[in-house]
Scaffold this active site. Structure first.
Site, short mmCIF file in Angstrom:
data_model
loop_
_atom_site.label_atom_id
_atom_site.label_comp_id
_atom_site.label_asym_id
_atom_site.label_seq_id
_atom_site.Cartn_x
_atom_site.Cartn_y
_atom_site.Cartn_z
N TRP A 111 -25.69 11.36 9.97
CA TRP A 111 -24.95 11.16 11.21
C TRP A 111 -24.11 12.42 11.47
O TRP A 111 -23.39 12.87 10.55
CB TRP A 111 -24.05 9.93 11.04
CG TRP A 111 -23.30 9.49 12.25
CD1 TRP A 111 -23.79 9.36 13.51
CD2 TRP A 111 -21.92 9.10 12.30
NE1 TRP A 111 -22.81 8.89 14.35
CE2 TRP A 111 -21.65 8.73 13.64
CE3 TRP A 111 -20.90 9.02 11.36
CZ2 TRP A 111 -20.40 8.30 14.05
CZ3 TRP A 111 -19.66 8.57 11.77
CH2 TRP A 111 -19.41 8.22 13.10
N ASP A 142 -22.00 4.24 3.12
CA ASP A 142 -21.66 4.00 4.52
C ASP A 142 -22.49 2.80 4.96
O ASP A 142 -23.71 2.87 5.04
CB ASP A 142 -21.99 5.25 5.36
CG ASP A 142 -21.49 5.13 6.80
OD1 ASP A 142 -21.14 4.01 7.22
OD2 ASP A 142 -21.44 6.17 7.51
N LYS A 158 -21.20 -2.78 15.31
CA LYS A 158 -22.53 -3.20 15.73
C LYS A 158 -22.76 -4.67 15.46
O LYS A 158 -23.18 -5.41 16.34
CB LYS A 158 -23.60 -2.36 15.01
CG LYS A 158 -23.82 -1.00 15.60
CD LYS A 158 -22.82 0.03 15.18
CE LYS A 158 -23.13 1.39 15.77
NZ LYS A 158 -22.15 2.38 15.40
C1 LMR Z 1 -24.37 6.64 16.91
O1 LMR Z 1 -24.73 7.30 15.93
O2 LMR Z 1 -24.87 6.78 18.03
C2 LMR Z 1 -23.30 5.60 16.73
O3 LMR Z 1 -22.90 5.55 15.40
C3 LMR Z 1 -22.18 5.76 17.67
C4 LMR Z 1 -21.32 6.96 17.40
O4 LMR Z 1 -20.10 6.79 17.39
O5 LMR Z 1 -21.84 8.06 17.21
#
Ligand code: LMR
Length: 398
Positions: A131, A211, A246
């Site tokens: 992420w 996570d 979520k």
């Molecule tokens: C995403 O990866 O799109 C979600 O986790 C929302 C975010 O805050 O990035």
């Protein structure tokens, strides 16, 4: 010179920036597969009925708006520990503590501050890819990051590469693991893979930081927590960041927690004292509403049953959409090339589309994906899979 004259402009966040670009796009047929929010058949991000009912109870019965404590609502903490750890004996043994945080991101930041201050010199290891906020949040907290491979050039899980890289991580370092529904790829490790990862983590004396942001979106509530439960049973200590964005549909209420598992109650108390002191400097005390809703849902048999049914419905819809997209790609001869979409779990799919192809989809069809090729499968429209498949076929042909 004015005070801000030398402040430089920086690029916006790639995910939130795409959300803004989508909102500004006037085309009626546009499709948002960018930011990770669940959408129903009408394209809405619903508030689960169980959550609405719990909120109604709180409107009528909430006795005060006085601050919650530094670690947040203790009932929320107990119920979330159970949701994650099932019937593990660890909470009863005084080895588990939850600190309520503003969303999962708040939990990650608190974990980052804790590592920087209390485990100095430790590096944090992230999957490549991960992420994007993991990449910026930990260095911002003063934690240096490194990477271990996760998917290969063929856009498939690279377990041998992952295990070999973990073997080389210096003893004592921290390794961030996506507990389920890997963001951004959607590729999850099997129970047998997790066992192999655990052996390396144990042998190298690494500290796992799980996570867990999508519990219930992969294979089910218990199945999605299986890696956390396996590691919790086997290791003396670990950290887990939790998000209720979520699975409870509480995105904007910023509801999350940092769970600590320590070797004994006295070590736990020391860690928690540090977390309370750091949280005080970050946000003082956490926002209450979302956690109060979660506690109301999890603590009431009828609401909990309703919530579990609704969550299961969301999970099943995503699985159906994954299969539907592959079926829609079949007439174009692309079903085998995109078969991995059905193997992936949770909201996201690393589609394998290139940045050029993604930009063409955006410009020519109003379909928004991240430039890495990540698509939010939960944003697909079952009625329009045919036209999406045709658009993909047009841009993806070699
Ligand atoms: C995403 O990866 O799109 C979600 O986790 C929302 C975010 O805050 O990035």
């Amino acid at each position: 010179m004015t005070p801000f004259a030398k402040v430089e402009r920086v690029p916006g966040d790639p995910i939130l920036g795409l959300m803004e670009a989508f909102r500004a796009d006037p085309r009626p047929g546009k499709l948002d597969l960018g930011v990770g929010v669940y959408r129903d058949a009408e394209g809405r991000t619903p508030i689960p009925r169980a959550v609405k009912l719990a909120e109604q109870r709180l409107v009528d019965g909430e006795p005060t708006k006085a601050y919650v404590g530094g670690h947040g609502d203790a009932r929320f903490g107990e119920l979330m520990s159970r949701l994650v750890l099932g019937d593990s004996p660890l909470p009863g043994a005084g080895r588990v503590g939850l600190t309520q945080t503003p969303g999962g991101t708040g939990a990650l930041r608190l974990a980052g501050d804790f590592i920087a201050r209390c485990l100095p010199g430790r590096r944090l290891w992230l999957s490549d890819p991960t992420w994007p906020i993991h990449e910026t949040l930990f260095p911002a907290a003063g934690v240096p990051v490194g990477h271990y491979p996760y998917v290969g050039a063929d856009n498939r899980l690279d377990v041998p590469g992952l295990l070999a890289a973990l073997e080389r991580i210096p003893s004592g370092d921290v390794v961030l693991l996506h507990a389920c529904c890997h963001n951004p790829t959607g590729f999850d490790l099997s129970p047998a893979h997790w066992q192999q990862v655990l052996e390396v983590v144990r042998a190298r004396e690494l500290l796992p930081l799980f996570d867990l942001a999508y519990q219930g979106f992969g294979d089910g509530l218990a199945q999605d927590a299986c890696a956390v439960r396996l590691f919790a049973e086997a290791l003396p200590a670990m950290l887990v960041t939790l998000s209720c964005s979520k699975n409870f549909g509480l995105y904007r209420e910023r509801t999350g927690a940092l769970m600590v598992i320590a070797e004994d109650a006295s070590r736990l108390a020391a860690v928690r004292s540090q977390l309370a002191s750091m949280a005080r400097n970050l946000w003082s005390t956490p926002p209450s509403h979302g956690a109060a809703v979660v506690a109301e849902v999890l603590g009431d048999d009828a609401l909990r049953r309703l919530w579990e049914e609704e969550l299961d419905g969301m999970r099943r819809r995503i699985v159906t959409l994954r299969q539907g997209l592959i079926e829609a790609l079949r007439p174009h001869g692309l079903d085998a090339r995109f078969a991995h979409i059905a193997e992936q779990r949770g909201m996201f799919s690393y589609t394998g589309l290139t940045a050029d192809q993604v930009l063409r989809l955006r410009a020519e069809d109003g379909v928004y994906l991240l430039e890495t090729g990540r698509a939010n499968v939960a944003g697909l429209d079952a009625e329009r899979l045919g036209s999406l498949a045709a658009a993909i076929a047009r841009v993806a042909r070699l």
